[in-house]
Scaffold this motif. Structure first.
Motif, mmCIF file in Angstrom:
data_model
loop_
_atom_site.group_PDB
_atom_site.id
_atom_site.type_symbol
_atom_site.label_atom_id
_atom_site.label_comp_id
_atom_site.label_asym_id
_atom_site.label_seq_id
_atom_site.Cartn_x
_atom_site.Cartn_y
_atom_site.Cartn_z
ATOM 1 N N ARG A 1 0.820 -1.206 0.000
ATOM 2 C CA ARG A 1 0.000 0.000 0.000
ATOM 3 C C ARG A 1 0.858 1.263 0.000
ATOM 4 N NH1 ARG A 1 -3.862 0.989 -2.113
ATOM 5 N NH2 ARG A 1 -4.422 2.669 -0.673
ATOM 6 N N ILE A 2 1.927 1.275 0.795
ATOM 7 C CA ILE A 2 2.733 2.496 0.860
ATOM 8 C C ILE A 2 3.525 2.688 -0.433
ATOM 9 C CG2 ILE A 2 4.796 1.481 1.908
ATOM 10 C CD1 ILE A 2 5.032 3.956 3.638
ATOM 11 N N ILE A 3 3.904 1.599 -1.081
ATOM 12 C CA ILE A 3 4.592 1.727 -2.370
ATOM 13 C C ILE A 3 3.633 2.295 -3.421
ATOM 14 C CG2 ILE A 3 5.661 0.445 -4.254
ATOM 15 C CD1 ILE A 3 6.835 -1.446 -2.180
ATOM 16 N N LEU A 4 2.412 1.768 -3.462
ATOM 17 C CA LEU A 4 1.434 2.281 -4.416
ATOM 18 C C LEU A 4 1.068 3.730 -4.121
ATOM 19 C CD1 LEU A 4 -0.983 -0.795 -4.723
ATOM 20 C CD2 LEU A 4 0.796 -0.057 -6.331
ATOM 21 N N MET A 5 0.976 4.075 -2.834
ATOM 22 C CA MET A 5 0.587 5.425 -2.447
ATOM 23 C C MET A 5 1.611 6.457 -2.915
ATOM 24 S SD MET A 5 -0.336 6.820 1.369
ATOM 25 C CE MET A 5 -1.429 5.430 1.664
ATOM 26 N N SER A 6 2.877 6.060 -2.987
ATOM 27 C CA SER A 6 3.908 7.004 -3.404
ATOM 28 C C SER A 6 3.797 7.380 -4.877
ATOM 29 C CB SER A 6 5.298 6.414 -3.134
ATOM 30 O OG SER A 6 5.538 5.280 -3.948
ATOM 31 N N PHE A 7 2.991 6.634 -5.642
ATOM 32 C CA PHE A 7 2.781 6.949 -7.056
ATOM 33 C C PHE A 7 1.383 7.509 -7.306
ATOM 34 C CE2 PHE A 7 5.963 3.568 -6.990
ATOM 35 C CZ PHE A 7 6.973 4.132 -7.754
ATOM 36 N N GLN A 8 0.702 7.934 -6.228
ATOM 37 C CA GLN A 8 -0.651 8.441 -6.365
ATOM 38 C C GLN A 8 -0.776 9.835 -5.758
ATOM 39 O OE1 GLN A 8 -2.527 5.155 -4.228
ATOM 40 N NE2 GLN A 8 -3.532 4.495 -6.112
ATOM 41 N N GLU A 9 -1.760 10.545 -6.222
ATOM 42 C CA GLU A 9 -2.104 11.841 -5.619
ATOM 43 C C GLU A 9 -3.073 11.563 -4.467
ATOM 44 O OE1 GLU A 9 -4.118 16.132 -6.819
ATOM 45 O OE2 GLU A 9 -3.505 14.720 -8.405
ATOM 46 N N TYR A 10 -2.496 11.295 -3.314
ATOM 47 C CA TYR A 10 -3.271 10.833 -2.161
ATOM 48 C C TYR A 10 -3.440 11.994 -1.192
ATOM 49 C CZ TYR A 10 -5.123 6.698 0.215
ATOM 50 O OH TYR A 10 -5.960 5.748 0.767
ATOM 51 N N THR A 11 -4.658 12.485 -1.070
ATOM 52 C CA THR A 11 -4.970 13.642 -0.235
ATOM 53 C C THR A 11 -6.091 13.279 0.739
ATOM 54 O OG1 THR A 11 -6.603 14.493 -1.789
ATOM 55 C CG2 THR A 11 -4.305 15.185 -2.119
ATOM 56 N N PRO A 12 -6.418 14.181 1.683
ATOM 57 C CA PRO A 12 -7.541 13.888 2.589
ATOM 58 C C PRO A 12 -8.851 13.624 1.851
ATOM 59 C CG PRO A 12 -6.232 15.693 3.462
ATOM 60 C CD PRO A 12 -5.687 15.390 2.109
ATOM 61 N N ALA A 13 -9.029 14.256 0.661
ATOM 62 C CA ALA A 13 -10.251 14.017 -0.094
ATOM 63 C C ALA A 13 -10.382 12.563 -0.535
ATOM 64 C CB ALA A 13 -10.290 14.937 -1.318
ATOM 65 N N THR A 14 -9.251 11.870 -0.648
ATOM 66 C CA THR A 14 -9.279 10.470 -1.074
ATOM 67 C C THR A 14 -10.069 9.607 -0.108
ATOM 68 O OG1 THR A 14 -7.115 10.781 -2.125
ATOM 69 C CG2 THR A 14 -7.815 8.524 -1.732
ATOM 70 N N TYR A 15 -10.023 9.948 1.176
ATOM 71 C CA TYR A 15 -10.730 9.143 2.171
ATOM 72 C C TYR A 15 -12.246 9.278 2.034
ATOM 73 C CZ TYR A 15 -6.212 8.546 4.426
ATOM 74 O OH TYR A 15 -4.903 8.218 4.686
ATOM 75 N N PHE A 16 -12.713 10.324 1.352
ATOM 76 C CA PHE A 16 -14.147 10.519 1.157
ATOM 77 C C PHE A 16 -14.594 10.066 -0.230
ATOM 78 C CE2 PHE A 16 -12.742 13.678 4.264
ATOM 79 C CZ PHE A 16 -13.634 13.448 5.304
ATOM 80 N N THR A 17 -13.765 10.363 -1.226
ATOM 81 C CA THR A 17 -14.133 10.017 -2.600
ATOM 82 C C THR A 17 -13.600 8.645 -3.022
ATOM 83 O OG1 THR A 17 -12.166 11.089 -3.529
ATOM 84 C CG2 THR A 17 -14.119 12.463 -3.195
ATOM 85 N N GLY A 18 -12.536 8.190 -2.376
ATOM 86 C CA GLY A 18 -11.927 6.930 -2.767
ATOM 87 C C GLY A 18 -11.078 7.040 -4.013
ATOM 88 N N GLU A 19 -10.895 8.258 -4.527
ATOM 89 C CA GLU A 19 -10.125 8.471 -5.752
ATOM 90 C C GLU A 19 -8.713 8.947 -5.415
ATOM 91 O OE1 GLU A 19 -12.248 11.212 -8.120
ATOM 92 O OE2 GLU A 19 -13.993 9.905 -8.430
ATOM 93 N N ALA A 20 -7.726 8.241 -5.931
ATOM 94 C CA ALA A 20 -6.324 8.617 -5.768
ATOM 95 C C ALA A 20 -5.645 8.471 -7.125
ATOM 96 C CB ALA A 20 -5.642 7.724 -4.720
ATOM 97 N N PRO A 21 -5.712 9.515 -7.968
ATOM 98 C CA PRO A 21 -5.186 9.411 -9.334
ATOM 99 C C PRO A 21 -3.698 9.073 -9.359
ATOM 100 C CG PRO A 21 -6.487 11.409 -9.031
ATOM 101 C CD PRO A 21 -6.258 10.831 -7.672
ATOM 102 N N PHE A 22 -3.335 8.267 -10.329
ATOM 103 C CA PHE A 22 -1.933 7.911 -10.534
ATOM 104 C C PHE A 22 -1.195 9.114 -11.122
ATOM 105 C CE2 PHE A 22 1.426 6.267 -13.348
ATOM 106 C CZ PHE A 22 2.153 5.514 -12.442
ATOM 107 N N ASN A 23 -0.093 9.521 -10.472
ATOM 108 C CA ASN A 23 0.665 10.678 -10.971
ATOM 109 C C ASN A 23 2.114 10.345 -11.288
ATOM 110 O OD1 ASN A 23 1.700 10.367 -8.426
ATOM 111 N ND2 ASN A 23 1.148 12.397 -7.670
#
Length: 318
Positions: A52-74
């Motif tokens: 999870r932490i490896i994948l998170m480092s390649f995503q735009e992970y913000t507080p909004a992600t916890y509500f929308t579930g969206e973490a775009p790949f960047n």
């Protein structure tokens, strides 16, 4: 004239009886039944968070992600942003200095105290118990106490130095960028000495007394005995102490936050504090994951070097 009677022919050695196929399958099944719980625990509590932490480092992970579930790949945007930041470079250097200085001080003083207490004398147990107090006190509490002790104006340490005439205005232990990291290292050494002392003291008790007696009969002095008998016999314990000390020091966070909060002027920022700052203050979990991955990589490299240096200890028959 005597005649030799020929020895009776030996019976041919019988091949070992093989277990039935069903019995072998049951043994294999039982082995896996013992291994599966450990594998499941490792996969759940280590494998999944690592992925999870490896994948998170390649995503735009913000507080909004916890509500929308969206973490775009960047892609590598998070990695470029972290590696191009001077704060990360400084934190990496501070982490190396903090870890090396802490390990050197803790191990050296801890070994000296362990050798000292290995000699029998009155009140040795009581003194050892008193020296364990820094290890038993929560790290945040120790940091807060030392923050008061090292205060430039009203701290006990500067008051003692002024009384002895060693300084006039007091040493800016926690307010000077050139001294704050040294102060943090000294506090961490004080906290880690008891752990090193206890583990090394236990290792010294396992060394056979006969080896010291043989060294004395051979005319070896105290230093030669220590270098040729004590250190080689203590090597496995020393390795464990250094590995555990490295793992607990390289990721340290609470001590720095309570003592200096990463200041002054980011002089005590380490990889642990930068991870905390990016993730929970800036709320950029993607960049925080990048620094977390760097910490994992550093620990993995150290573990590989440790295993290569001590692979003889894991050889069959050892």
């Amino acid at each position: 004239m005597s005649t030799l009677t020929p020895a009776p022919p030996r019976a041919a050695a019988r091949p070992p009886a093989q277990a039935p196929a069903g019995s072998r399958h049951r043994q294999t099944l039982f082995r896996w039944l013992f291994v599966v719980p450990a594998l499941g625990y490792m996969a759940l509590f280590f494998g999944y968070p690592l992925v999870r932490i490896i994948l998170m480092s390649f995503q735009e992970y913000t507080p909004a992600t916890y509500f929308t579930g969206e973490a775009p790949f960047n892609g590598l945007d998070n990695w470029r942003a972290v590696f191009s930041d001077q704060l990360f470079t400084d934190a990496l250097w501070h982490t190396a200095l903090f870890t090396a200085g802490s390990l050197l001080g803790q191990f050296t003083i801890g070994l000296a105290l362990a050798v000292f207490f290995s000699r029998r004398f009155r009140l040795a147990g009581l003194v050892r118990a008193v020296l364990l107090l820094p290890w038993l006190v929560p790290m945040v509490v120790s940091a807060v106490v030392w923050r008061r002790i090292l205060d430039q104006e009203h701290g006990v340490l500067n008051s003692a130095l002024r009384t002895l005439g060693l300084t006039d205005g007091g040493v800016p232990w926690l307010s000077s960028p050139s001294v704050a990291l040294l102060a943090a290292v000294l506090v961490n050494i004080w906290i880690g000495i008891p752990f090193n002392m206890v583990i090394l003291y236990g290792g010294l008790q396992e060394i056979p007394r006969e080896l010291y007696e043989a060294a004395s009969l051979d005319g070896a002095g105290p230093w030669r005995t220590f270098r040729s008998v004590t250190l080689p016999m203590l090597r496995p314990v020393i390795t464990v102490v250094l590995v555990l000390g490295f793992m607990s020091t390289v990721k340290i966070l609470d001590l720095i936050l309570a003592l200096t909060d990463g200041g002054p002027a980011d002089a005590t920022q380490t990889l642990g504090t930068v991870t905390y700052q990016l993730s929970f203050l800036n709320l950029d979990f993607g960049q925080g994951a990048v620094v977390g991955n760097v910490l994992i990589l550093v620990s993995a490299v150290f573990a590989v070097l440790y295993l290569r240096a001590n692979r003889s200890d894991f050889a069959p028959g050892k």
